[in-house]
Each structure stands twice: as C-alpha cells, then as structure tokens.
Design an enzyme around this catalytic site. Structure first.
Site, mmCIF file in Angstrom:
data_model
loop_
_atom_site.group_PDB
_atom_site.id
_atom_site.type_symbol
_atom_site.label_atom_id
_atom_site.label_comp_id
_atom_site.label_asym_id
_atom_site.label_seq_id
_atom_site.Cartn_x
_atom_site.Cartn_y
_atom_site.Cartn_z
ATOM 1 N N SER A 3 0.830 -1.213 0.000
ATOM 2 C CA SER A 3 0.000 0.000 0.000
ATOM 3 C C SER A 3 0.859 1.256 0.000
ATOM 4 C CB SER A 3 -0.919 0.018 1.219
ATOM 5 O OG SER A 3 -1.973 -0.879 1.038
ATOM 6 N N ASN A 17 -7.118 0.307 -0.520
ATOM 7 C CA ASN A 17 -7.018 -0.239 0.838
ATOM 8 C C ASN A 17 -7.948 0.548 1.757
ATOM 9 O OD1 ASN A 17 -6.343 -1.121 3.360
ATOM 10 N ND2 ASN A 17 -4.128 -0.899 3.104
ATOM 11 N N CYS A 38 -7.548 1.757 6.113
ATOM 12 C CA CYS A 38 -6.756 2.834 6.708
ATOM 13 C C CYS A 38 -7.630 3.551 7.724
ATOM 14 C CB CYS A 38 -6.330 3.868 5.676
ATOM 15 S SG CYS A 38 -5.746 3.168 4.169
ATOM 16 N N ASN A 96 -8.969 -8.266 4.095
ATOM 17 C CA ASN A 96 -7.772 -7.688 4.691
ATOM 18 C C ASN A 96 -7.482 -8.427 6.000
ATOM 19 O OD1 ASN A 96 -5.673 -5.839 5.370
ATOM 20 N ND2 ASN A 96 -6.773 -4.249 4.255
#
Lengths: 313, 299
Positions: free
Chosen positions: A47, A128, A131, A196
């Site tokens: 990322s 992603n 976060c 994830n």
C-alpha cells in the site's frame, strides 16, 4: 493436459489467477531473487501513500497459532519514489502490477488514484479501505462505514483513468461484509479484494503487555482462511458478476481451488511469502496439478462452483 | 535467480550436537555454502510443512566447510517450540533453509588489528569472520561474554584462532566478572586495535560502540532483531539508522543489515520512530532527499 489458466478482473487480463497480496511482496524485487516474477498473475504492491512514511515503532510482529499479527504502519517510500523506482523495475521484469493505495483522507485517495493511473503499465488499482479514517472520532477504518467506503471508492473511480480497473479491498471485521461490498459496487468498483487482515491482539505472557507496539495488530495467515472463504462465498452469491480476488491464509494450490470455487476469479498469496519465498510459484504449480487431477480444462469453469453444488449460507 | 543472491533449499541434516548451553546443527547446503560471507545468516522453517508455527527462525552462520559438497553450521538456543523442534532433528532429516541472507561484515583491505566482541550465542558469526581476517593477515583478538560459563561459546576455539582471548561472565563463573565492555578498552590498547567487530544483544552493541568511539576506532555491529521473513518484505525488523547523507531511515535489519557501522545505529531510539526519521509524522521531505531515496538501489 494443462488447463487454460487465464482469468479476468474487469478489463485486466491475467495469464493465471495467482497474485501476491498487498504488503506481502514489497514491489516484487525481493521475491524475484527466488522466481521469475512474470510467471505469476500479478504483483499487488505494498500500500502506497503520497508521502514517504516511517511506519510504527517496533515490535511490529508476533507469531500466533497458524498466523501472525503485524503492524508496520504503512512504512513506504511514497508515491514519487514508487513511480520512479519500483514500478518501472517490476514492469521491466515482465511483472503485472496491481497497485494498492492507502489514503489518510478521501482527498489523498483521489490524488493517489490520479497519479498512479497516469503511470504507464498499471494493471489495476486496489483501494485499501482499512486505513484509519482521520475524520472519524473513534479512529475507525474507512471500511467500518459502508457509506464512507463508498465515498472513497467513488473518489478513486472518478480520479483514475477509466481503463484502469478499481478494486475495493474489504475488511471482514465489519457488521456486514455483503453490505460493504454492495456499497463499493454501487460506487462503481470494478472488482473486490477480500479480505484484509483482522484486528487482533496478542499479549506477551512474560511481560503481560501487548506483544506488538500499539496493542492491536492485523491478523493474517491460515488462521483466517475459513473466514475469508466465507466472505468470498457470500459476496459472490450477492454479486455474481463482480470479479473478486480472494485473500487470506492461502498456503497451497488446493487453497486457491477453494477460494475460486467460493467465487474468486483470482487468489492472492500473502503471509506464506514470509515463510516460503518461493510460495507463489509452488502454489501455482500445485493449483495447476489440482486442476489437471480433476480434469478441469478452463480455470473459469470452477469460479463459483461451490454455489452450483447447492451450498447455502 | 541470481548467482550471488540467496537460495531456498531443502537440505539434509548432517548432525545436531550440544555445544555448552546451545545446539549446533550442520546441514548440507552447497548453494548456501558457496555464496556465504561472514556475518550472513540463514532462515529456517520449523515445525514441518503443516505446522501452525508459520515463521522462519533466523540464525547467524557459524561455519561453512567444503565437506559433502558444502556444509553450513549454525548455532541456536532452545527458546520456544520452534527451536525445541529444531533441537529434535536427526541426521538425514530435511530442513527448509533460505540463505545466505543479509549484508556481510566488510573486511579491511590492509592487514590491521581487529577485536571481535561477542555476547552469548552472538559470538557464533565471529568465528568465520576471524578466519577471514586471519587469511588477510589481520591480527585478531577476542572478547567473549555471557551470563555464565556455559553460555560463553567456543572459548577454546577463540583461544586457538586469536592472538589473545578475554572472557567475561555476569556471575563470574568464567573469566572476569562483569561485561565485555569492562575489559574491551584494555584489549584495544594492548592489541593496538584498529577496528572492532561485535555481535550480540542491542544494549551490548550500544556499549561496545561507545567504547570503540572513545578510542577513535570504527566498529561494525551485527544486530539480532526479530524478523518474520528475513528477505526484506515484511518490514517488521526495522531499526533507525543514519545514512551517509545524514538522513535517518527506518531500515530493515535483514537486508540493509544485519551488519551496520555502529555509530550509524541510533541505539537510544531503537524501538521508536525518531521525529527526524524519513517519513516520521510531521516529516517534510526535500526534493534532494527524495531524489537520493529514489536512487538508492535495494537490489
């Protein structure tokens, strides 16, 4: 006999469905010491944030039963260095790049999407969504709120070049992963990546303190595979036309088969790269053998096979 | 994929033996033996193919020999289930080993006087280093320390290889009671040392670096950080190190180390992100430092 391994994620065509998971392969350079990086479907790069980032303090890692907890805090060189140094290297070795982006704000996601998709040779952008959202007073992730996640995906989609697919990477420790997936698809995600790492903790029983700095870490490895397969199955059932990259605890070729039968069009190899740097090519070989042993001629034939068998949730 | 990079190999165990408080395991791994340089390490998969113990264990290479096509020996202490499993290996068992990993000790061009300082099992990588230095005509002196006599590794070999060998133990059961740094200054003076090499726990490396700095001589330290992958992808073994350009970076012990120049390691800040480290919160990069970062070759 060798099965036709070609697969598609929106407009991205891959020679085979085995890709690396973000954060588990750098930009491919280290693993390329062990195998030809062009042999696998794609490398999902670590990322990326706009600026260089030093990440979190050590200790960043703890081994857990069939898994690991990690908290690197997105350490990375920033988008400029990635585009100048890492991406050209990966492409020069015949690698295909899925670039994972991590914004600390919706605006940063948009800026990253614009700059990354302008670069030549980016196969797809993976968003992603795990976060921390700085606008959230509880410090929750973007993925914790389906509406916020959709805003991020919509922003990325509108800033990215239209011919670059946008994949939303979902978290599984949310109230309803199908609702989250629906929100991202509604925001024009071209595909989904799931799952994830899961937020977890390990306590050092010698010191009675959390084993990683900051307390919580991301749990990965075989320990989370059944959960990941379940998420892929449920989301594929709800959105059968949406391509999915399955991620979570893949260790062998039959694990890939399992994810694809649940509904994944590609499968990412993550934590096992740490323990077996040749894992990607081994998994691909084992997967090919598993298809041959079952007389499968096209990999696309097995996508979602578990649904056709009449399984329910 | 390359001739000098690491290889992954499934190699037979030649033997496992007790050495004082430790175990030494020798494996037949010609590809690793022929690439090895002092200071490098191997990472070993433990627990078998279906183990729930996922992560490799890193071990400094203690010895390589041309026997049986190339053997590699490493030392370990039983600390948990992974190392307990390793201690139970027998001849002809297969081990999955990746190596050689990491940056080796830099060797001096000219014959100079070197002191090698080791703490506990951290002494292991100093023995092949001593041999390399001797082959270059260097004088070698050893200072080895540990908690107790049975944890001072290979005192006899140290005496045989080196001009002098000094030993310290915390409990006074062997050599001088105290720390390696209690005797290091005297050894440096008497041997007229030009350089120090050290391997062991972080507080020891910090103290050794101070002593070497006090004598105005350079020190190379090999750190022993915990790591998940050993090949530079997991980003869990980082420590703050000042580069030639004066910029502090969180660098990976496994591929940017394990050997660093002692004075470049920010020992006081290990376990933190120093406020002035590249990419620390609030850090403001300049065009020049970004260009330097871009040009850094990590291959």
């Amino acid at each position: 006999m060798n099965a036709d391994l070609r697969t598609r994620l929106g407009s991205l065509r891959l020679p085979n469905p085995v890709v690396t998971a973000a954060g588990c392969a750098g930009s491919g350079r280290e693993l390329a010491q062990f195998f030809d990086i062009g042999e696998i479907g794609a490398v999902t790069t670590k990322s990326l944030m706009l600026e260089p980032r030093a990440g979190r303090p050590a200790p960043r890692m703890a081994e857990t039963p069939s898994g690991m907890l990690s908290t690197t805090g997105m350490q990375g060189p920033g988008v400029d260095v990635f585009l100048q140094r890492d991406l050209p290297w990966l492409l020069s070795r015949g690698g295909r790049a899925i670039v994972s982006i991590a914004g600390s704000s919706v605006g940063e996601f948009g800026e990253l999407a614009r700059r990354v998709s302008e670069a030549e040779g980016v196969g797809a952008i993976e968003v992603n969504l795990s976060c921390p959202n700085p606008a959230d007073p509880a410090g929750r992730h973007f993925a914790d709120d389906a509406a916020q996640a959709a805003t991020v995906v919509q922003t990325v989609r509108s800033h990215a070049r239209s011919d670059v697919p946008v994949l939303a990477k979902l978290a599984a420790d949310v109230p309803d992963v199908v609702e989250l997936a629906g929100a991202c698809v509604g925001a024009r995600a071209d595909g989904l990546t799931m799952i994830n790492t899961l937020r977890g903790m390990s306590v050092d029983t010698r010191t009675l303190r959390p084993a990683v700095a900051g307390g919580m870490g991301g749990l990965s490895g075989p320990a989370i595979r059944p959960l990941a397969v379940g998420c892929v199955f449920r989301v594929h059932e709800a959105f059968p036309e949406v391509p999915i990259i399955g991620v979570g605890g893949v260790r062998t070729g039959t694990d890939v088969l399992e994810f694809m039968a649940a509904g994944a069009s590609a499968v990412a190899v993550g934590t096992v790269n740490f323990s077996d740097p040749s894992a990607c090519t081994r998994v691909l070989r084992e997967f090919t053998e598993a298809l041959d042993a079952r007389g499968v001629s096209r990999v696309s034939d097995i996508v979602g096979a578990a649904h056709r068998a009449g399984a329910g949730v | 994929m390359s001739d000098n990079g690491p290889v992954q190999t499934r190699c037979p165990v030649l033997n496992v033996r007790r050495v004082d408080a430790y175990y030494a395991i020798t494996v037949v791994a010609p590809g690793i033996a022929e690439r090895f340089r002092s200071g490098q390490f191997v990472s070993v998969a433990v627990g078998g193919d279906h183990s729930s113990t996922l992560l490799r264990r890193p071990f400094a290479i203690h010895d390589v020999k041309p026997d049986y096509g190339g053997t590699v020996e490493f030392l370990f202490a039983v600390r948990g289930s992974g190392t307990a499993w390793l201690a139970e290996r027998r001849s002809r068992d297969l081990l999955d080993v990746v190596g050689p990993l990491g940056r080796p000790f830099p060797l001096p061009r000219d014959p100079v006087n070197c002191v090698l300082v080791g703490g506990g099992s951290g002494s292991a990588p100093l023995f092949p280093l001593a041999q390399s230095l001797r082959r270059r005509g260097c004088r070698v002196d050893f200072v080895l320390g540990a908690a107790s006599a049975d944890r001072v590794f290979s005192a006899i070999t140290a005496r045989r290889i080196a001009e002098t060998a000094a030993f310290t133990t915390d409990d006074g059961s062997f050599g001088t009671r105290g720390r390696v740094t209690d005797v290091l200054g005297k050894v440096i003076e008497e041997a007229r040392s030009d350089a120090v090499y050290a391997c062991g726990p972080m507080p020891m490396l910090r103290a050794v670096t101070q002593v070497a700095g006090g004598h105005g001589i350079p020190v190379q330290v090999a750190v022993e950080e915990t790591m998940a992958c050993g090949i530079g992808i997991c980003m869990t073994c980082v420590i703050p190190v000042v580069g030639e350009d004066g910029i502090t970076r969180m660098v990976r012990s496994c591929v940017d180390g394990p050997v660093f120049r002692g004075e470049q390691v920010r020992f006081d800040d290990v376990g933190t992100i120093p406020f002035d480290a590249l990419g620390a919160p609030g850090w403001k990069g300049t065009g020049a430092s970004l260009a330097a970062e871009s040009a850094r070759d990590i291959a």
